[in-house]
Design a protein around this motif. Structure first.
Motif, short mmCIF file in Angstrom:
data_model
loop_
_atom_site.label_atom_id
_atom_site.label_comp_id
_atom_site.label_asym_id
_atom_site.label_seq_id
_atom_site.Cartn_x
_atom_site.Cartn_y
_atom_site.Cartn_z
N GLY A 1 -44.78 -26.95 74.08
CA GLY A 1 -45.73 -26.71 75.58
C GLY A 1 -45.36 -27.57 76.63
O GLY A 1 -45.60 -28.49 76.87
N GLY A 2 -44.77 -26.90 77.59
CA GLY A 2 -44.33 -27.65 78.89
C GLY A 2 -45.15 -27.41 80.46
O GLY A 2 -44.75 -27.24 81.31
N LYS B 1 -41.75 -21.87 75.94
CA LYS B 1 -41.42 -20.46 75.70
C LYS B 1 -41.12 -19.92 77.06
O LYS B 1 -40.36 -18.84 76.97
N ALA C 1 -50.82 -22.93 88.64
CA ALA C 1 -52.05 -22.04 89.14
C ALA C 1 -53.12 -22.80 89.71
O ALA C 1 -53.96 -22.41 90.46
N GLY D 1 -55.81 -25.98 91.49
CA GLY D 1 -55.83 -26.30 92.73
C GLY D 1 -55.50 -27.87 92.84
O GLY D 1 -55.09 -28.12 94.08
N ILE E 1 -57.37 -30.57 92.64
CA ILE E 1 -58.42 -31.60 93.17
C ILE E 1 -58.38 -32.80 92.01
O ILE E 1 -58.44 -32.42 90.89
N CYS F 1 -38.04 -20.91 75.04
CA CYS F 1 -38.05 -21.52 73.48
C CYS F 1 -39.29 -21.32 72.93
O CYS F 1 -39.98 -22.25 73.10
N ALA G 1 -50.08 -26.85 74.09
CA ALA G 1 -49.78 -25.67 74.64
C ALA G 1 -51.01 -24.86 75.32
O ALA G 1 -51.09 -23.68 75.41
N ARG H 1 -57.07 -21.28 82.09
CA ARG H 1 -57.26 -22.57 81.91
C ARG H 1 -57.53 -22.66 80.41
O ARG H 1 -57.88 -21.81 79.71
N PRO H 2 -57.00 -23.93 79.70
CA PRO H 2 -57.45 -24.18 78.12
C PRO H 2 -58.87 -24.54 78.40
O PRO H 2 -59.22 -25.59 78.17
C1 LIG Z 1 -57.61 -21.60 89.27
C2 LIG Z 1 -57.27 -23.01 88.57
C3 LIG Z 1 -57.63 -24.13 89.31
C4 LIG Z 1 -57.49 -25.28 88.65
N1 LIG Z 1 -57.87 -26.59 89.61
C5 LIG Z 1 -57.75 -27.83 88.96
C6 LIG Z 1 -58.14 -28.80 89.81
O1 LIG Z 1 -58.26 -28.73 90.95
N2 LIG Z 1 -58.04 -29.91 89.25
C7 LIG Z 1 -57.91 -30.15 88.00
O2 LIG Z 1 -57.46 -31.32 87.40
N3 LIG Z 1 -57.52 -29.12 86.91
C8 LIG Z 1 -57.39 -27.75 87.54
N4 LIG Z 1 -57.27 -26.70 86.70
C9 LIG Z 1 -56.86 -26.74 85.44
C10 LIG Z 1 -55.55 -27.30 85.15
O3 LIG Z 1 -54.74 -26.56 85.80
C11 LIG Z 1 -55.36 -27.24 83.57
O4 LIG Z 1 -56.32 -27.91 82.93
C12 LIG Z 1 -54.01 -27.74 83.25
O5 LIG Z 1 -52.88 -27.08 83.82
C13 LIG Z 1 -53.91 -27.52 81.83
O6 LIG Z 1 -52.30 -27.72 81.40
P1 LIG Z 1 -51.73 -27.64 79.99
O7 LIG Z 1 -50.62 -28.42 80.17
O8 LIG Z 1 -52.59 -27.83 78.84
O9 LIG Z 1 -51.72 -26.09 80.10
P2 LIG Z 1 -50.34 -25.26 80.65
O10 LIG Z 1 -50.22 -25.52 81.80
O11 LIG Z 1 -51.02 -23.69 80.59
O12 LIG Z 1 -49.15 -25.18 79.78
C14 LIG Z 1 -48.93 -25.00 78.52
C15 LIG Z 1 -47.56 -24.54 78.25
O13 LIG Z 1 -47.56 -24.14 76.84
C16 LIG Z 1 -46.50 -23.20 76.74
N5 LIG Z 1 -46.66 -22.43 75.51
C17 LIG Z 1 -47.78 -21.82 74.81
N6 LIG Z 1 -47.52 -21.30 73.82
C18 LIG Z 1 -46.09 -21.82 73.38
C19 LIG Z 1 -45.23 -21.80 72.15
N7 LIG Z 1 -45.48 -21.10 71.30
N8 LIG Z 1 -44.14 -22.12 72.23
C20 LIG Z 1 -43.53 -22.85 73.43
N9 LIG Z 1 -44.32 -23.11 74.36
C21 LIG Z 1 -45.51 -22.47 74.30
C22 LIG Z 1 -47.15 -22.30 77.89
O14 LIG Z 1 -45.91 -21.29 78.09
C23 LIG Z 1 -47.32 -23.17 79.14
O15 LIG Z 1 -46.34 -23.29 79.73
C24 LIG Z 1 -57.27 -25.34 87.47
C25 LIG Z 1 -56.84 -24.26 86.51
C26 LIG Z 1 -56.79 -22.83 87.31
C27 LIG Z 1 -56.34 -21.59 86.61
#
Ligand SMILES: Cc1cc2nc3c(=O)[nH]c(=O)nc-3n(C[C@H](O)[C@H](O)[C@H](O)COP(=O)(O)OP(=O)(O)OC[C@H]3O[C@@H](n4cnc5c(N)ncnc54)[C@H](O)[C@@H]3O)c2cc1C
Length: 367
Positions: free
Chosen positions: A11-12, A35, A45, A47, A49, A168, A199, A303-304
């Motif tokens: 998960g990147g 992936k 996506a 913001g 903050i 991948c 992920a 969001r997760p």
């Molecule tokens: C509208 C919105 C506003 C937000 N505003 C803020 C803010 O102001 N401040 C803040 O701190 N946070 C904010 N957030 C929350 C923040 O964006 C998330 O908490 C954070 O991006 C989570 O990061 P992540 O790496 O866990 O998830 P993700 O960025 O979703 O990354 C997970 C990755 O895993 C990959 N993946 C999944 N399954 C597989 C698989 N089987 N094999 C390989 N890869 C896989 C996906 O393709 C994805 O790239 C906001 C979110 C949203 C949607």
């Protein structure tokens, strides 16, 4: 024969990339499997903050990570800019909260976490045609331009020699005796040493398919958030404004984000006219000048989501070489640097800056 990396990250998003950076700087050989393209889901996506909305209303385990991340962000942003030439635009532009009925709680939180705050000066409020209720000005609150942050992180990881395998998708795993031996992906099989699952919203689904024998699976659900982007001129707005459940975020080049919605529709992430209208009305009520500027785009991210917003960070109790860093819900950008450091310190038995206990995967948290 190719060597098996010390750490394989699945998960990147921001969490996977910061985790990769942290383990690399601790001397590990790291591979990141994504992936699609890295940094294109929730992390793009969001913001940006760098403070949870009303942190005094949230679990203290969130504040612990936030406090530590806020100390790391200025140097992280500077290092990324210097080393990649891509400026993630860390910007301490301040946050104005227009309605804060629990002012005393806010004050206590700011004192505890040494976050400067003021009752709002008339000048700051003069141009705001909005209902005010015990407004609060937090001058040191910063933002990060997350699409640029993920771009600079990707470049930084590549510069450092971290292998990033995009397109991948991890489908399956071979496990024996509570140990994961290899991963089957859309581009082949990979033997592993340590595996870290980052992920995001897909974490629960991934564990369910990849480790079907696991009794414990973190309760992480996708929570859709929609945003609007206005193409405004620089200095139309200079600070973040939070009014009720919505906010405006001004970027350095003048663009202004209006966010966000909180929707439970599974993995569906279409944008809707209803959300566009809600965010548009909110933005124009708060800043009527925005009627002069076009809406450039609307998007949605997943969001997760967890019940409390507290992420899962640590070893999976049933597998000796599988860890999780996921479930950051609305605060992954602000909790990310501290989360990555915490996991790296835990796996290498170094002292941790934050008490790891609240983030562990336990049967109670999986109910
Ligand atoms: C509208 C919105 C506003 C937000 N505003 C803020 C803010 O102001 N401040 C803040 O701190 N946070 C904010 N957030 C929350 C923040 O964006 C998330 O908490 C954070 O991006 C989570 O990061 P992540 O790496 O866990 O998830 P993700 O960025 O979703 O990354 C997970 C990755 O895993 C990959 N993946 C999944 N399954 C597989 C698989 N089987 N094999 C390989 N890869 C896989 C996906 O393709 C994805 O790239 C906001 C979110 C949203 C949607």
């Amino acid at each position: 024969m190719t060597t098996v990396p010390d750490i394989t990250i699945i998960g990147g998003g921001i969490i996977g990339m910061l985790t990769a950076r942290e383990f690399h700087s601790a001397g590990a050989q790291v591979v990141l499997l994504e992936k699609q393209l890295v940094g294109q889901e929730s992390s793009w996506a969001g913001g940006g903050i760098l403070l949870p909305l009303y942190p005094w209303r949230q679990d203290v385990a969130i504040s612990a990570l936030v406090k530590h991340s806020l100390a790391l962000y200025p140097d992280l942003a500077l290092a990324l800019h210097t080393e990649t030439g891509i400026d993630p635009e860390w910007n301490p532009c301040g946050l104005l909260i227009t309605q804060n009925p629990d002012y005393e709680l806010a004050q206590a939180w700011c004192e505890t976490y040494q976050m400067p705050y003021q009752t709002v000066a008339e000048a700051l409020l003069a141009s705001l045609p909005t209902v005010l209720n015990k407004p609060l000005w937090m001058p040191s609150v910063a933002q990060i331009r997350n699409p640029r942050l993920v771009k600079s992180l990707r470049q930084d990881l590549l510069n450092k020699g971290v292998r990033i395998l995009e397109h991948c998708e991890v489908h399956e795993a071979i496990t024996t005796q509570h140990r994961l031996h290899s991963l089957t992906t859309s581009t082949g099989s990979f033997a592993v040493n340590e595996v870290i699952i980052t992920a995001g919203a897909w974490t629960h689904k991934l564990l369910h398919t990849v480790l079907p024998s696991a009794q414990l699976n973190p309760t992480i659900q996708p929570v859709k958030g929609q945003m609007l982007l206005f193409d405004a001129k620089p200095d139309t707005l200079t600070k973040i404004i939070l009014a009720g459940e919505h906010y405006l975020i001004p970027r350095r080049d003048g663009k202004i984000l209006a966010g966000s919605t909180v929707e439970h529709h599974g993995f569906e992430k279409h944008t809707t006219d209803a959300a566009k209208q809600t965010l548009y009305n909110f933005a124009l009520n708060l800043l009527p000048e925005l009627c002069n500027y076009p809406v450039l785009s609307q998007w949605a991210g997943l969001r997760p989501g967890t019940n409390t917003g507290v992420p899962y960070i640590g070893r999976h109790p049933e597998f000796s070489n599988v860890s999780i860093n996921a479930g950051h819900f609305r605060n992954g950008l602000v909790m990310g640097p501290a989360s990555a450091q915490l996991l790296s310190a835990m796996l290498s038995n170094r002292p941790t800056q934050v008490n790891p206990e609240p983030y562990q995967l336990t049967a109670q948290r999986c109910l």
